[in-house]
Scaffold this motif. Structure first.
Motif, PDB file in Angstrom:
ATOM      1  N   THR A 189       0.889  -1.252   0.006  1.00  0.00           N
ATOM      2  CA  THR A 189      -0.028  -0.116  -0.004  1.00  0.00           C
ATOM      3  C   THR A 189       0.950   1.063  -0.068  1.00  0.00           C
ATOM      4  N   ILE A 190       2.021   1.320   0.726  1.00  0.00           N
ATOM      5  CA  ILE A 190       2.873   2.359   0.655  1.00  0.00           C
ATOM      6  C   ILE A 190       3.560   2.734  -0.578  1.00  0.00           C
ATOM      7  N   GLU A 191       3.738   1.574  -1.078  1.00  0.00           N
ATOM      8  CA  GLU A 191       4.666   1.669  -2.459  1.00  0.00           C
ATOM      9  C   GLU A 191       3.313   2.005  -3.726  1.00  0.00           C
ATOM     10  N   HIS A 192       2.279   1.710  -3.674  1.00  0.00           N
ATOM     11  CA  HIS A 192       1.208   2.262  -4.399  1.00  0.00           C
ATOM     12  C   HIS A 192       1.047   3.725  -4.215  1.00  0.00           C
ATOM     13  N   ASP A 193       0.763   4.079  -2.776  1.00  0.00           N
ATOM     14  CA  ASP A 193       0.497   5.546  -2.530  1.00  0.00           C
ATOM     15  C   ASP A 193       1.772   6.323  -3.108  1.00  0.00           C
ATOM     16  N   ALA A 194       2.889   5.953  -2.627  1.00  0.00           N
ATOM     17  CA  ALA A 194       4.027   6.651  -3.278  1.00  0.00           C
ATOM     18  C   ALA A 194       4.106   6.683  -4.973  1.00  0.00           C
ATOM     19  N   ASP A 195       3.940   5.600  -5.611  1.00  0.00           N
ATOM     20  CA  ASP A 195       3.956   5.894  -6.944  1.00  0.00           C
ATOM     21  C   ASP A 195       2.724   6.842  -7.386  1.00  0.00           C
ATOM     22  N   ARG A 196       1.565   6.941  -6.732  1.00  0.00           N
ATOM     23  CA  ARG A 196       0.571   7.872  -7.101  1.00  0.00           C
ATOM     24  C   ARG A 196       0.921   9.222  -6.694  1.00  0.00           C
ATOM     25  N   VAL A 197       1.785   9.522  -5.793  1.00  0.00           N
ATOM     26  CA  VAL A 197       2.225  10.891  -5.455  1.00  0.00           C
ATOM     27  C   VAL A 197       3.456  11.069  -6.701  1.00  0.00           C
ATOM     28  N   THR A 198       4.161  10.304  -6.982  1.00  0.00           N
ATOM     29  CA  THR A 198       5.303  10.398  -7.826  1.00  0.00           C
ATOM     30  C   THR A 198       4.416  10.801  -9.552  1.00  0.00           C
ATOM     31  N   ARG A 199       3.582  10.141  -9.688  1.00  0.00           N
ATOM     32  CA  ARG A 199       2.702  10.340 -10.998  1.00  0.00           C
ATOM     33  C   ARG A 199       2.085  11.809 -11.070  1.00  0.00           C
ATOM     34  N   LEU A 200       1.535  11.932  -9.912  1.00  0.00           N
ATOM     35  CA  LEU A 200       0.790  13.323  -9.730  1.00  0.00           C
ATOM     36  C   LEU A 200       1.877  14.399 -10.079  1.00  0.00           C
ATOM     37  N   ILE A 201       2.931  14.308  -9.506  1.00  0.00           N
ATOM     38  CA  ILE A 201       3.979  15.370  -9.506  1.00  0.00           C
ATOM     39  C   ILE A 201       4.729  15.340 -10.852  1.00  0.00           C
ATOM     40  N   GLY A 202       4.684  14.375 -11.479  1.00  0.00           N
ATOM     41  CA  GLY A 202       5.394  14.360 -12.820  1.00  0.00           C
ATOM     42  C   GLY A 202       4.510  14.929 -13.957  1.00  0.00           C
ATOM     43  N   GLU A 203       3.115  14.585 -13.560  1.00  0.00           N
ATOM     44  CA  GLU A 203       1.911  15.330 -14.436  1.00  0.00           C
ATOM     45  C   GLU A 203       2.152  16.930 -14.328  1.00  0.00           C
ATOM     46  N   LEU A 204       2.129  17.258 -13.115  1.00  0.00           N
ATOM     47  CA  LEU A 204       2.209  18.962 -12.934  1.00  0.00           C
ATOM     48  C   LEU A 204       3.471  19.360 -13.659  1.00  0.00           C
ATOM     49  N   LEU A 205       4.489  18.553 -13.634  1.00  0.00           N
ATOM     50  CA  LEU A 205       5.622  19.095 -14.189  1.00  0.00           C
ATOM     51  C   LEU A 205       5.449  19.081 -15.718  1.00  0.00           C
ATOM     52  N   ASP A 206       4.831  17.966 -16.280  1.00  0.00           N
ATOM     53  CA  ASP A 206       4.789  18.144 -17.717  1.00  0.00           C
ATOM     54  C   ASP A 206       3.609  19.103 -18.083  1.00  0.00           C
ATOM     55  N   ILE A 207       2.694  19.327 -17.334  1.00  0.00           N
ATOM     56  CA  ILE A 207       1.561  20.454 -17.563  1.00  0.00           C
ATOM     57  C   ILE A 207       2.431  21.870 -17.779  1.00  0.00           C
ATOM     58  N   SER A 208       3.334  22.116 -16.941  1.00  0.00           N
ATOM     59  CA  SER A 208       4.076  23.325 -16.940  1.00  0.00           C
ATOM     60  C   SER A 208       4.735  23.319 -18.150  1.00  0.00           C
ATOM     61  N   ARG A 209       5.511  22.331 -18.667  1.00  0.00           N
ATOM     62  CA  ARG A 209       6.284  22.269 -19.616  1.00  0.00           C
ATOM     63  C   ARG A 209       5.617  22.635 -20.974  1.00  0.00           C
ATOM     64  N   ILE A 210       4.383  22.022 -21.031  1.00  0.00           N
ATOM     65  CA  ILE A 210       3.358  22.104 -22.083  1.00  0.00           C
ATOM     66  C   ILE A 210       3.023  23.678 -22.124  1.00  0.00           C
ATOM     67  N   ASP A 211       2.474  24.172 -20.907  1.00  0.00           N
ATOM     68  CA  ASP A 211       2.317  25.585 -20.928  1.00  0.00           C
ATOM     69  C   ASP A 211       3.431  26.560 -21.446  1.00  0.00           C
ATOM     70  N   ALA A 212       4.484  26.275 -21.140  1.00  0.00           N
ATOM     71  CA  ALA A 212       5.711  26.896 -21.405  1.00  0.00           C
ATOM     72  C   ALA A 212       6.178  26.562 -22.934  1.00  0.00           C
ATOM     73  N   GLY A 213       5.642  25.378 -23.598  1.00  0.00           N
ATOM     74  CA  GLY A 213       6.202  25.003 -25.049  1.00  0.00           C
ATOM     75  C   GLY A 213       7.554  24.339 -24.623  1.00  0.00           C
ATOM     76  N   ARG A 214       7.966  23.847 -23.600  1.00  0.00           N
ATOM     77  CA  ARG A 214       9.171  23.137 -23.515  1.00  0.00           C
ATOM     78  C   ARG A 214       9.094  21.437 -23.309  1.00  0.00           C
ATOM     79  N   LEU A 215       7.924  21.014 -23.558  1.00  0.00           N
ATOM     80  CA  LEU A 215       7.989  19.423 -23.302  1.00  0.00           C
ATOM     81  C   LEU A 215       8.797  18.631 -24.389  1.00  0.00           C
TER      82      LEU A 215
END
Length: 412
Positions: A223-249
């Motif tokens: 369960t800890i591993e699953h929730d840690a993966d969930r947090v990692t994925r969310l942070i990764g999506e936020l970083l990707d969205i910022s790159r898309i908005d900035a045109g740097r993906l």
């Protein structure tokens, strides 16, 4: 014959107004010559006559932002239509006034902006001011406006002979700030749940390790591993969205087997507890080669399949086929591989289909950040593809995205 401006240029009138004025005719919105007499300008406007047009009037009125021009004495000599909308006043009301009276700008501390900047005094090396948020008092209270200024001098060290002030409404800025607030609130909510779980199970294991069986320990660690993966994925999506908005993906293209990627994601969902019969994958026998970023493709497929399972019902059908697409903005057109994901749920309302790929959109069954489909569109378009939403044969939601089936130019 209609009246003409200086230099033989026809005078402009507002659409719907007659050249000679007349009852009910609105005064035209124009830029007036720097040498014009403000009193004469007012006389023209008050009589419903066309005000002589400035040679740059046509260009200035096409500007999306407001422009107000003052002369060496601080009198307003010109403004465009966008400035009228921002100020809520017509050119006939403003031209000839001292710009400090026409635009009584204040900073957020209530200090007069003109007194602080004093364009006509101070250092002779100043050329203007960068954009900043200011307050503009009005009959309905203070409004936020974004203001920038440029000072025109006839030569180095010479006094200012014109001040050009750009003004635009701060509504767009306020909207961005509101979106940032929603984003922070949403992310905080999404992070709280998995982090609470990780903290709780970790503390329990540290304090009572000897009291649990091996199976119980494994369950908590998984369960800890699953929730840690969930947090990692969310942070990764936020970083990707910022790159898309900035045109740097960045998209790292390589040959990918799209049907194999689809089947791999379906197998993961079955392994996580979903029934095998819930999914139906079909793929054409002969598919052109696709060059794409495998990690980005995984993100797209994961979002679409999870949405279909979470928000849809019945069988989730995934079809992979070859096709052609017309060219468009950012898309070269030509051969493509199309992936269609369809569920058998209640579908998406017609009025919502235009908003599906916007930030924070959520369907009737709320849950998640509302950023998944926004990210999916950005990832697909970064590959030169296109994504659309519609309704399946049984009424469920249907998402179709395409990937160009062409070898990148630098690899050809």
């Amino acid at each position: 014959m209609g009246k003409t401006a200086q230099g033989g240029r026809p005078a402009r009138t507002r659409p719907g107004a007659t050249p000679g004025g007349g009852a009910g005719a609105a005064p035209p919105t124009v830029l007036v010559p720097a040498a014009a007499d403000p009193a004469a300008v007012r006389a023209h406007a008050s009589n419903g006559e066309a005000v002589p047009a400035h040679p740059l009037a046509l260009l200035a009125d096409d500007l999306p932002d407001g422009l107000v021009v003052a002369d060496a004495e601080g009198r307003v000599i010109a403004l465009n239509r966008a400035a009228e909308r921002v100020l809520g006043r017509t050119s006939a009301d403003v031209v000839g006034l001292d710009i400090r009276e026409a635009l009584p700008l204040q900073d957020t501390d209530g200090r007069g902006w003109w007194a602080c900047t004093d364009p006509w005094g101070g250092l002779a090396t100043r050329t203007g001011h960068r954009e900043r948020l200011l307050l503009l008092p009005g009959p309905d209270g203070q409004r936020e406006v974004l203001v920038t200024a440029a000072y025109r001098r006839p030569g180095p060290g010479r006094p200012v002979d014109a001040v050009l002030v750009g003004v635009r409404d701060a509504i767009a800025r306020q909207r961005v700030q509101e979106e940032h607030g929603v984003l922070i609130s949403t992310v905080a909510h999404e992070l709280r749940s998995p982090l609470t779980s990780v903290k709780g199970f970790t503390a329990t294991l540290l304090r009572r390790w000897d009291r649990f069986t091996d199976d119980q320990k494994r369950f908590m660690l998984e369960t800890i591993e699953h929730d840690a993966d969930r947090v990692t994925r969310l942070i990764g999506e936020l970083l990707d969205i910022s790159r898309i908005d900035a045109g740097r993906l960045e998209v790292r293209r390589q040959p990918v087997d799209v049907p194999a990627a689809v089947r791999r994601h379906v197998e993961r969902m079955v392994a996580s507890g979903h029934a095998t019969t819930r999914f139906d994958v079909t793929a054409a026998d002969q598919l052109p080669e696709v060059w794409a970023d495998p990690d980005r493709l995984d993100q797209v497929l994961a979002n679409l399949l999870e949405n279909a399972v979470r928000h849809g019902e019945g069988t989730v059908t995934v079809d992979v086929a070859a096709g052609t697409e017309p060219s468009g903005p950012g898309r070269p057109g030509g051969r493509v591989v199309a992936v269609t994901v369809t569920d058998e749920g209640e579908g998406i309302a017609e009025e919502d289909m235009q908003r599906v790929f916007t930030r924070f959109w959520q369907g009737r069954r709320r849950g998640g950040t509302g950023l998944g489909l926004y990210l999916v569109r950005g990832l697909v378009e970064a590959h030169g593809g296109r994504i659309t939403v519609g309704r399946g044969a049984k009424g469920g939601a249907q998402f179709r995205f395409t990937l160009p089936a062409e070898v990148p130019e630098h690899m050809a």
